[in-house]
Motif scaffolding. Structure first.
Motif, PDB file in Angstrom:
ATOM      1  N   SER A 139      61.405 -79.096  -2.474  1.00 37.92           N
ATOM      2  CA  SER A 139      60.860 -78.817  -1.214  1.00 37.92           C
ATOM      3  C   SER A 139      62.047 -78.000  -0.277  1.00 37.92           C
ATOM      4  O   SER A 139      61.697 -77.459   0.506  1.00 37.92           O
ATOM      5  N   ARG A 140      63.146 -77.932  -0.775  1.00 43.50           N
ATOM      6  CA  ARG A 140      64.362 -77.141   0.070  1.00 43.50           C
ATOM      7  C   ARG A 140      64.332 -76.054  -0.718  1.00 43.50           C
ATOM      8  O   ARG A 140      65.259 -75.068   0.137  1.00 43.50           O
ATOM      9  N   ARG A 141      63.541 -75.398  -1.609  1.00 46.64           N
ATOM     10  CA  ARG A 141      63.807 -74.376  -2.083  1.00 46.64           C
ATOM     11  C   ARG A 141      62.804 -73.218  -1.350  1.00 46.64           C
ATOM     12  O   ARG A 141      61.803 -73.543  -0.816  1.00 46.64           O
ATOM     13  N   ARG A 142      63.329 -71.979  -1.354  1.00 53.76           N
ATOM     14  CA  ARG A 142      62.523 -71.069  -0.455  1.00 53.76           C
ATOM     15  C   ARG A 142      61.463 -70.460  -1.589  1.00 53.76           C
ATOM     16  O   ARG A 142      60.467 -70.156  -0.908  1.00 53.76           O
ATOM     17  N   ALA A 143      61.602 -70.467  -2.694  1.00 53.48           N
ATOM     18  CA  ALA A 143      60.694 -69.669  -3.655  1.00 53.48           C
ATOM     19  C   ALA A 143      60.746 -70.607  -5.086  1.00 53.48           C
ATOM     20  O   ALA A 143      61.913 -70.767  -5.504  1.00 53.48           O
ATOM     21  N   LEU A 144      59.536 -71.120  -5.229  1.00 56.62           N
ATOM     22  CA  LEU A 144      59.496 -71.859  -6.616  1.00 56.62           C
ATOM     23  C   LEU A 144      58.031 -71.735  -7.121  1.00 56.62           C
ATOM     24  O   LEU A 144      57.040 -72.081  -6.178  1.00 56.62           O
ATOM     25  N   VAL A 145      57.659 -71.837  -8.341  1.00 54.01           N
ATOM     26  CA  VAL A 145      56.489 -72.375  -8.934  1.00 54.01           C
ATOM     27  C   VAL A 145      56.690 -73.708  -9.687  1.00 54.01           C
ATOM     28  O   VAL A 145      57.437 -73.495 -10.747  1.00 54.01           O
ATOM     29  N   LEU A 146      56.004 -74.408  -9.065  1.00 56.18           N
ATOM     30  CA  LEU A 146      56.317 -75.837  -9.844  1.00 56.18           C
ATOM     31  C   LEU A 146      54.995 -76.019 -10.851  1.00 56.18           C
ATOM     32  O   LEU A 146      53.903 -76.165 -10.307  1.00 56.18           O
ATOM     33  N   VAL A 147      55.006 -76.155 -11.839  1.00 60.03           N
ATOM     34  CA  VAL A 147      53.887 -76.102 -13.053  1.00 60.03           C
ATOM     35  C   VAL A 147      53.812 -77.740 -13.329  1.00 60.03           C
ATOM     36  O   VAL A 147      54.510 -78.524 -13.694  1.00 60.03           O
ATOM     37  N   HIS A 148      52.176 -78.026 -13.305  1.00 61.38           N
ATOM     38  CA  HIS A 148      51.899 -79.266 -13.684  1.00 61.38           C
ATOM     39  C   HIS A 148      50.831 -79.215 -14.722  1.00 61.38           C
ATOM     40  O   HIS A 148      50.190 -78.288 -14.674  1.00 61.38           O
ATOM     41  N   ARG A 149      50.830 -80.114 -16.062  1.00 62.09           N
ATOM     42  CA  ARG A 149      50.014 -80.072 -16.925  1.00 62.09           C
ATOM     43  C   ARG A 149      49.997 -81.549 -17.769  1.00 62.09           C
ATOM     44  O   ARG A 149      50.583 -82.190 -17.133  1.00 62.09           O
ATOM     45  N   ASN A 150      49.247 -81.272 -18.616  1.00 60.73           N
ATOM     46  CA  ASN A 150      49.072 -82.646 -19.284  1.00 60.73           C
ATOM     47  C   ASN A 150      48.279 -83.953 -18.621  1.00 60.73           C
ATOM     48  O   ASN A 150      48.163 -83.823 -17.469  1.00 60.73           O
ATOM     49  N   MET A 151      48.003 -84.882 -19.596  1.00 64.06           N
ATOM     50  CA  MET A 151      46.881 -85.937 -19.029  1.00 64.06           C
ATOM     51  C   MET A 151      47.609 -87.281 -18.919  1.00 64.06           C
ATOM     52  O   MET A 151      47.037 -88.162 -18.629  1.00 64.06           O
ATOM     53  N   THR A 152      49.002 -87.154 -19.230  1.00 64.43           N
ATOM     54  CA  THR A 152      49.847 -88.425 -19.327  1.00 64.43           C
ATOM     55  C   THR A 152      49.677 -89.300 -17.874  1.00 64.43           C
ATOM     56  O   THR A 152      49.661 -88.774 -16.789  1.00 64.43           O
ATOM     57  N   GLY A 153      49.275 -90.475 -18.043  1.00 73.49           N
ATOM     58  CA  GLY A 153      49.047 -91.422 -16.801  1.00 73.49           C
ATOM     59  C   GLY A 153      47.869 -91.679 -16.478  1.00 73.49           C
ATOM     60  O   GLY A 153      47.664 -92.789 -15.925  1.00 73.49           O
ATOM     61  N   GLY A 154      46.745 -91.102 -16.928  1.00 69.77           N
ATOM     62  CA  GLY A 154      45.362 -91.404 -16.935  1.00 69.77           C
ATOM     63  C   GLY A 154      44.937 -91.278 -15.607  1.00 69.77           C
ATOM     64  O   GLY A 154      45.641 -90.970 -14.612  1.00 69.77           O
ATOM     65  N   LEU A 155      43.806 -91.565 -15.251  1.00 75.22           N
ATOM     66  CA  LEU A 155      43.253 -91.825 -13.691  1.00 75.22           C
ATOM     67  C   LEU A 155      43.976 -92.497 -12.666  1.00 75.22           C
ATOM     68  O   LEU A 155      44.031 -92.181 -11.593  1.00 75.22           O
ATOM     69  N   VAL A 156      44.724 -93.721 -13.477  1.00 70.95           N
ATOM     70  CA  VAL A 156      45.539 -94.500 -12.314  1.00 70.95           C
ATOM     71  C   VAL A 156      46.743 -93.560 -11.875  1.00 70.95           C
ATOM     72  O   VAL A 156      46.709 -93.406 -10.388  1.00 70.95           O
ATOM     73  N   SER A 157      47.251 -92.405 -12.558  1.00 74.57           N
ATOM     74  CA  SER A 157      48.314 -91.529 -11.868  1.00 74.57           C
ATOM     75  C   SER A 157      47.733 -90.543 -10.909  1.00 74.57           C
ATOM     76  O   SER A 157      48.213 -90.104  -9.959  1.00 74.57           O
ATOM     77  N   ILE A 158      46.239 -90.357 -10.803  1.00 73.92           N
ATOM     78  CA  ILE A 158      45.744 -89.237 -10.150  1.00 73.92           C
ATOM     79  C   ILE A 158      44.575 -89.926  -9.147  1.00 73.92           C
ATOM     80  O   ILE A 158      43.939 -89.189  -8.445  1.00 73.92           O
ATOM     81  N   ALA A 159      44.742 -91.236  -9.029  1.00 74.92           N
ATOM     82  CA  ALA A 159      43.819 -91.936  -8.244  1.00 74.92           C
ATOM     83  C   ALA A 159      43.531 -91.456  -6.859  1.00 74.92           C
ATOM     84  O   ALA A 159      42.404 -91.319  -5.959  1.00 74.92           O
ATOM     85  N   ARG A 160      44.756 -91.330  -6.052  1.00 75.53           N
ATOM     86  CA  ARG A 160      44.841 -90.503  -4.603  1.00 75.53           C
ATOM     87  C   ARG A 160      43.971 -89.155  -4.462  1.00 75.53           C
ATOM     88  O   ARG A 160      43.841 -88.700  -3.450  1.00 75.53           O
ATOM     89  N   SER A 161      43.755 -88.573  -5.706  1.00 80.01           N
ATOM     90  CA  SER A 161      43.251 -87.187  -5.671  1.00 80.01           C
ATOM     91  C   SER A 161      41.529 -87.197  -5.835  1.00 80.01           C
ATOM     92  O   SER A 161      40.893 -86.194  -5.723  1.00 80.01           O
ATOM     93  N   ARG A 162      41.184 -88.422  -5.760  1.00 79.90           N
ATOM     94  CA  ARG A 162      39.628 -88.699  -5.809  1.00 79.90           C
ATOM     95  C   ARG A 162      38.708 -87.934  -4.875  1.00 79.90           C
ATOM     96  O   ARG A 162      37.687 -87.156  -5.244  1.00 79.90           O
ATOM     97  N   ASN A 163      39.049 -88.032  -3.548  1.00 77.33           N
ATOM     98  CA  ASN A 163      38.390 -87.408  -2.591  1.00 77.33           C
ATOM     99  C   ASN A 163      38.360 -85.860  -2.556  1.00 77.33           C
ATOM    100  O   ASN A 163      37.329 -85.157  -2.379  1.00 77.33           O
ATOM    101  N   PHE A 164      39.644 -85.365  -3.088  1.00 72.62           N
ATOM    102  CA  PHE A 164      39.667 -83.836  -3.205  1.00 72.62           C
ATOM    103  C   PHE A 164      38.757 -83.713  -4.414  1.00 72.62           C
ATOM    104  O   PHE A 164      38.007 -82.626  -4.308  1.00 72.62           O
TER     105      PHE A 164
END
Length: 379
Positions: A111-136
């Motif tokens: 968050s302190r970087r001026r420029a960055l592409v932070l890449v996210h991939r894979n399914m690890t963690g299952g639905l538990v890991s992304i539960a807070r994205s449900r409304n989105f």
């Protein structure tokens, strides 16, 4: 975009799962949801997966460019890039992906970087890991229900809508026993669908409205000829997902697409009983795997033992020849009762004036909560 604006860009980017051509929607929502959660934690912008190369032609459904992958490549070439790996997430000890990103940001200072592409991939963690994205995800993926006229609304009010997902296509056929615990990418036996639908029809009768969705409707018609009239017309992937998520009851295949529909829905769903692993008297999906999922399953078993066990639950495991739990039939009947327009005040419906609001009826006792393991007798 000028050089200065590029240098000031901070993006969470979702990469496709696995192969360059991508996977099905049930898989691809994981990096998308992770990028969303990370963007919220870090205050970054967010880019969804590049649909342009996906062999399922998702760019048509989402209205994106066939060349969106070029923009992803250009950003990764022009800016500093880091991929969030499974090892990094596991090192935090957090099951929630957003919480893991918060911990990792303290270590890496993203968050302190001026420029960055932070890449996210894979399914690890299952639905538990992304539960807070449900409304989105609900806001992004749903809203594609079939358009019907006013004349079509009323007849369906007294019907119980059961949406059935039959995954075929790239799923391999199995023997008569079907997939076991932990198996993936396998079809469910036609006999199981026939048994479940027969049990529902026996219990719910004319109130039952079945809609079968599949990636191969022709094969479904050959598998289940007695249910040919219930096969849904061809729709988009997002259209099928919207119908599944809006149904009163889901009958799932063992696919991530079915799991996504159940995740976005609030309705109960039926799961293939032989696919579930049994540990210490409890059933679970993937509970036999020696990873973080097993630890989550064990923790939930402890919670259930402390008092929740025996209460109705959304997931209903059924095997061939098993009946419909009484609590589920009562729940579905109550949904139909709540939909009747004649008693809906905003539709000029009427209610009995006998008992004051908020006081129990002194004559008629309230409904008894049945044992969730008690099932209807199916001949």
């Amino acid at each position: 975009m000028g050089a200065n604006s590029v240098l000031g860009t901070r993006i969470c980017l979702a990469r496709t799962v696995g192969r360059v051509r991508g996977e099905g929607l049930g898989n691809e929502i994981f990096p998308w949801a992770k990028a969303y959660l990370a963007s919220r934690e870090l205050g970054f912008g967010m880019l969804p997966p590049a649909w342009g190369l996906n062999r399922r032609r998702y760019w048509e459904e989402f209205g994106t460019s066939r060349l969106d992958w070029c923009g992803h490549l250009a950003l990764r070439a022009a800016l500093p890039t880091q991929t969030v790996t499974d090892e990094m997430v596991r090192s935090t000890g957090e099951s929630d992906y957003g919480a893991a990103i918060r911990v990792l940001d303290g270590e890496y200072g993203w968050s302190r970087r001026r420029a960055l592409v932070l890449v996210h991939r894979n399914m690890t963690g299952g639905l538990v890991s992304i539960a807070r994205s449900r409304n989105f995800l609900r806001n992004t993926l749903l809203g594609r229900l079939p358009d019907i006229g006013l004349d079509d609304c009323e007849p369906g009010a007294d019907r119980i809508h059961v949406a059935v997902h039959v995954r075929l296509g790239d799923f391999c056929a199995t023997g008569p026993t079907g997939p076991g615990p932990g198996d993936t990418n396998e079809r469910l036996p036609a006999e199981w669908y026939r048994s479940v639908l027969g049990a529902l029809r026996e219990r719910l009768g004319p109130a039952l409205h079945i809609e079968i969705m599949s990636d191969d409707p022709g094969l479904v018609a050959r598998m289940l000829p007695e249910w040919r009239e219930s096969i849904a017309p061809p729709r988009s992937t997002l259209g099928d997902l919207s119908v599944l998520a809006a149904a009163d009851l889901l009958v799932c295949s063992i696919s991530t697409f079915s799991m996504l529909a159940a995740f976005l829905s609030d309705a109960p769903y039926i799961w293939y009983r032989p696919h579930l692993a049994e540990t210490d008297g409890f059933l679970s999906i993937l509970g036999s795997r020696p990873d973080g999922r097993a630890a989550t399953v064990a923790a939930n078993a402890v919670r259930e033992q402390r008092g929740a066990a025996g209460m109705p639950a959304r997931g209903v495991p059924l095997g061939v020849g098993e009946g419909v739990p009484n609590w589920l039939a009562d729940h579905l009947a109550a949904k139909v009762a709540l939909r009747r327009r004649s008693a809906d005040l905003i539709h000029f419906g009427v209610l009995p004036a006998g008992a004051p609001a908020g006081r129990p009826d002194p004559v008629t006792p309230g409904p008894r909560l049945r044992d969730p393991h008690e099932v209807a007798q199916v001949p």
